[in-house]
Motif scaffolding. Structure first.
Motif, PDB file in Angstrom:
ATOM      1  N   GLN A 175       7.915   8.501   1.492  1.00 22.34           N
ATOM      2  CA  GLN A 175       7.267   9.693   1.845  1.00 22.34           C
ATOM      3  C   GLN A 175       8.390  10.807   1.918  1.00 22.34           C
ATOM      4  N   ASN A 176       8.578  11.420   0.974  1.00 16.64           N
ATOM      5  CA  ASN A 176       9.289  13.462   1.244  1.00 16.64           C
ATOM      6  C   ASN A 176      10.357  12.402   0.300  1.00 16.64           C
ATOM      7  N   GLY A 177      10.655  11.097  -0.887  1.00 12.98           N
ATOM      8  CA  GLY A 177      11.566  11.233  -1.449  1.00 12.98           C
ATOM      9  C   GLY A 177      11.947   9.607  -0.709  1.00 12.98           C
ATOM     10  N   ASN A 178      11.239   9.541   0.848  1.00  9.45           N
ATOM     11  CA  ASN A 178      12.361   8.506   1.689  1.00  9.45           C
ATOM     12  C   ASN A 178      11.406   7.508   1.040  1.00  9.45           C
ATOM     13  N   LYS A 179      12.324   5.981   0.982  1.00  3.11           N
ATOM     14  CA  LYS A 179      11.405   4.685   1.042  1.00  3.11           C
ATOM     15  C   LYS A 179      11.295   4.405   2.317  1.00  3.11           C
ATOM     16  N   MET A 180       9.901   3.758   2.962  1.00  3.14           N
ATOM     17  CA  MET A 180       9.090   3.559   3.934  1.00  3.14           C
ATOM     18  C   MET A 180       9.437   1.764   4.142  1.00  3.14           C
ATOM     19  N   ASN A 181       9.349   0.868   3.524  1.00  5.59           N
ATOM     20  CA  ASN A 181       8.873  -0.448   2.978  1.00  5.59           C
ATOM     21  C   ASN A 181       9.987  -1.392   2.602  1.00  5.59           C
ATOM     22  N   SER A 182      11.409  -0.033   2.886  1.00  9.52           N
ATOM     23  CA  SER A 182      12.607  -1.448   2.462  1.00  9.52           C
ATOM     24  C   SER A 182      12.780  -2.968   3.424  1.00  9.52           C
ATOM     25  N   GLU A 183      12.089  -2.574   4.870  1.00 14.76           N
ATOM     26  CA  GLU A 183      12.673  -3.600   5.592  1.00 14.76           C
ATOM     27  C   GLU A 183      11.714  -3.989   6.849  1.00 14.76           C
TER      28      GLU A 183
ATOM     29  N   ASP B 230      -1.529   8.737  -4.709  1.00 15.34           N
ATOM     30  CA  ASP B 230       0.068   9.984  -5.396  1.00 15.34           C
ATOM     31  C   ASP B 230       0.105  11.455  -4.763  1.00 15.34           C
ATOM     32  N   THR B 231       0.173  12.265  -4.008  1.00 16.11           N
ATOM     33  CA  THR B 231       0.287  13.119  -3.751  1.00 16.11           C
ATOM     34  C   THR B 231       2.002  13.384  -4.270  1.00 16.11           C
ATOM     35  N   GLU B 232       2.001  14.676  -3.936  1.00 15.31           N
ATOM     36  CA  GLU B 232       3.631  15.513  -4.338  1.00 15.31           C
ATOM     37  C   GLU B 232       4.567  15.254  -3.235  1.00 15.31           C
ATOM     38  N   ASP B 233       4.307  14.554  -2.178  1.00 16.05           N
ATOM     39  CA  ASP B 233       4.800  13.968  -0.872  1.00 16.05           C
ATOM     40  C   ASP B 233       4.657  12.633  -0.612  1.00 16.05           C
ATOM     41  N   THR B 234       3.846  11.811  -0.867  1.00 18.79           N
ATOM     42  CA  THR B 234       3.881  10.778  -0.299  1.00 18.79           C
ATOM     43  C   THR B 234       2.784  10.025  -2.028  1.00 18.79           C
ATOM     44  N   TYR B 235       3.856   8.292  -1.718  1.00 19.32           N
ATOM     45  CA  TYR B 235       3.217   7.995  -2.966  1.00 19.32           C
ATOM     46  C   TYR B 235       2.986   6.297  -2.043  1.00 19.32           C
ATOM     47  N   ILE B 236       1.856   5.763  -2.889  1.00 17.00           N
ATOM     48  CA  ILE B 236       1.899   4.142  -1.760  1.00 17.00           C
ATOM     49  C   ILE B 236       0.828   3.558  -3.154  1.00 17.00           C
ATOM     50  N   GLN B 237       1.224   2.739  -3.223  1.00 21.63           N
ATOM     51  CA  GLN B 237       0.939   1.451  -3.979  1.00 21.63           C
ATOM     52  C   GLN B 237       0.915   0.037  -3.358  1.00 21.63           C
ATOM     53  N   ALA B 238      -0.515  -0.234  -3.120  1.00 18.86           N
ATOM     54  CA  ALA B 238      -0.747  -1.748  -3.063  1.00 18.86           C
ATOM     55  C   ALA B 238      -1.559  -2.047  -3.167  1.00 18.86           C
ATOM     56  N   ILE B 239      -1.761  -3.783  -3.091  1.00 19.38           N
ATOM     57  CA  ILE B 239      -2.236  -4.882  -3.971  1.00 19.38           C
ATOM     58  C   ILE B 239      -3.422  -5.515  -3.101  1.00 19.38           C
ATOM     59  N   ARG B 240      -4.645  -6.342  -3.891  1.00 23.06           N
ATOM     60  CA  ARG B 240      -5.483  -7.092  -2.272  1.00 23.06           C
ATOM     61  C   ARG B 240      -6.526  -7.948  -3.855  1.00 23.06           C
ATOM     62  N   PRO B 241      -6.462  -9.553  -3.542  1.00 24.41           N
ATOM     63  CA  PRO B 241      -7.691 -10.116  -3.894  1.00 24.41           C
ATOM     64  C   PRO B 241      -8.621  -9.141  -3.447  1.00 24.41           C
ATOM     65  N   ILE B 242      -9.270  -9.749  -4.652  1.00 22.77           N
ATOM     66  CA  ILE B 242     -11.220  -9.092  -4.624  1.00 22.77           C
ATOM     67  C   ILE B 242     -12.041 -10.438  -5.470  1.00 22.77           C
ATOM     68  N   LEU B 243     -12.760 -11.498  -4.796  1.00 21.39           N
ATOM     69  CA  LEU B 243     -14.000 -12.027  -5.234  1.00 21.39           C
ATOM     70  C   LEU B 243     -14.446 -11.147  -6.301  1.00 21.39           C
ATOM     71  N   LYS B 244     -14.991 -11.398  -7.198  1.00 17.65           N
ATOM     72  CA  LYS B 244     -15.753 -11.760  -8.312  1.00 17.65           C
ATOM     73  C   LYS B 244     -17.148 -11.237  -7.602  1.00 17.65           C
ATOM     74  N   ASN B 245     -17.521 -12.649  -7.251  1.00 10.19           N
ATOM     75  CA  ASN B 245     -19.017 -11.692  -6.497  1.00 10.19           C
ATOM     76  C   ASN B 245     -19.478 -10.934  -4.986  1.00 10.19           C
ATOM     77  N   LYS B 246     -17.861 -10.172  -4.591  1.00 11.49           N
ATOM     78  CA  LYS B 246     -17.999  -9.656  -3.851  1.00 11.49           C
ATOM     79  C   LYS B 246     -17.745  -7.732  -4.482  1.00 11.49           C
ATOM     80  N   PHE B 247     -17.831  -7.904  -5.319  1.00 11.48           N
ATOM     81  CA  PHE B 247     -17.494  -6.737  -6.790  1.00 11.48           C
ATOM     82  C   PHE B 247     -19.029  -5.637  -7.108  1.00 11.48           C
TER      83      PHE B 247
END
Length: 149
Positions: A45-53, A129-146
């Motif tokens: 966010q605004n060039g600062n890494k938010m999830n280092s610790e 992704d915006t100019e100020d914020t970049y968020i990348q996230a993961i998750r599993p999803i069951l195929k029968n729920k997709f």
């Protein structure tokens, strides 16, 4: 002349209702794909890494609600926002608004990618992704729920 005017008025009314309903169903389609809890892997966010610790979670629920919270934070405080998906040409976008942290409000480019496809589940990656914020996230999803296309 009166009948022609009435038919024209009714057809414009029908087109307007169809447009509103199609936009609403578009949001629901994409929201259904992202609905649930996501583990944030990259957060700037605004060039600062938010999830280092700290480790963040993000979730989508109630058809238009987005929240972000810190996993280690036992206070259960989170940032709540509303969101709306829309398709523009070939790009998927999401508006975040009414956020308790105004830095999150804005229009985000959205990318949903499949990282892994095994017999029972997909591993999805969501990128906002915006100019100020970049968020990348993961998750599993069951195929029968997709949801089907």
């Amino acid at each position: 002349c009166y009948i022609l005017g009435l038919l024209l008025y009714n057809s414009i009314y029908f087109v307007l209702i169809f447009f509103i309903l199609s936009c609403s169903s578009e949001h629901k389609k994409y929201f259904k794909i992202v609905e649930g809890q996501w583990q944030i892997t990259t957060f700037y966010q605004n060039g600062n890494k938010m999830n280092s610790e700290e480790h963040f979670l993000m979730g989508f629920d109630k058809n238009n609600h987005l929240w972000i919270t810190i996993i280690e934070d036992r206070s259960n405080e989170f940032v709540s926002s509303r969101c709306k998906f829309k398709k523009k040409l070939k790009n998927l976008e999401m508006d975040i608004f009414d956020s308790e942290d105004k830095r999150f409000n804005g229009n985000y480019d959205v990318h949903i990618d499949t990282l892994e496809n095994n017999k029972e589940e997909y591993i999805l990656q969501l990128t906002l992704d915006t100019e100020d914020t970049y968020i990348q996230a993961i998750r599993p999803i069951l195929k029968n729920k997709f949801p089907s296309e």
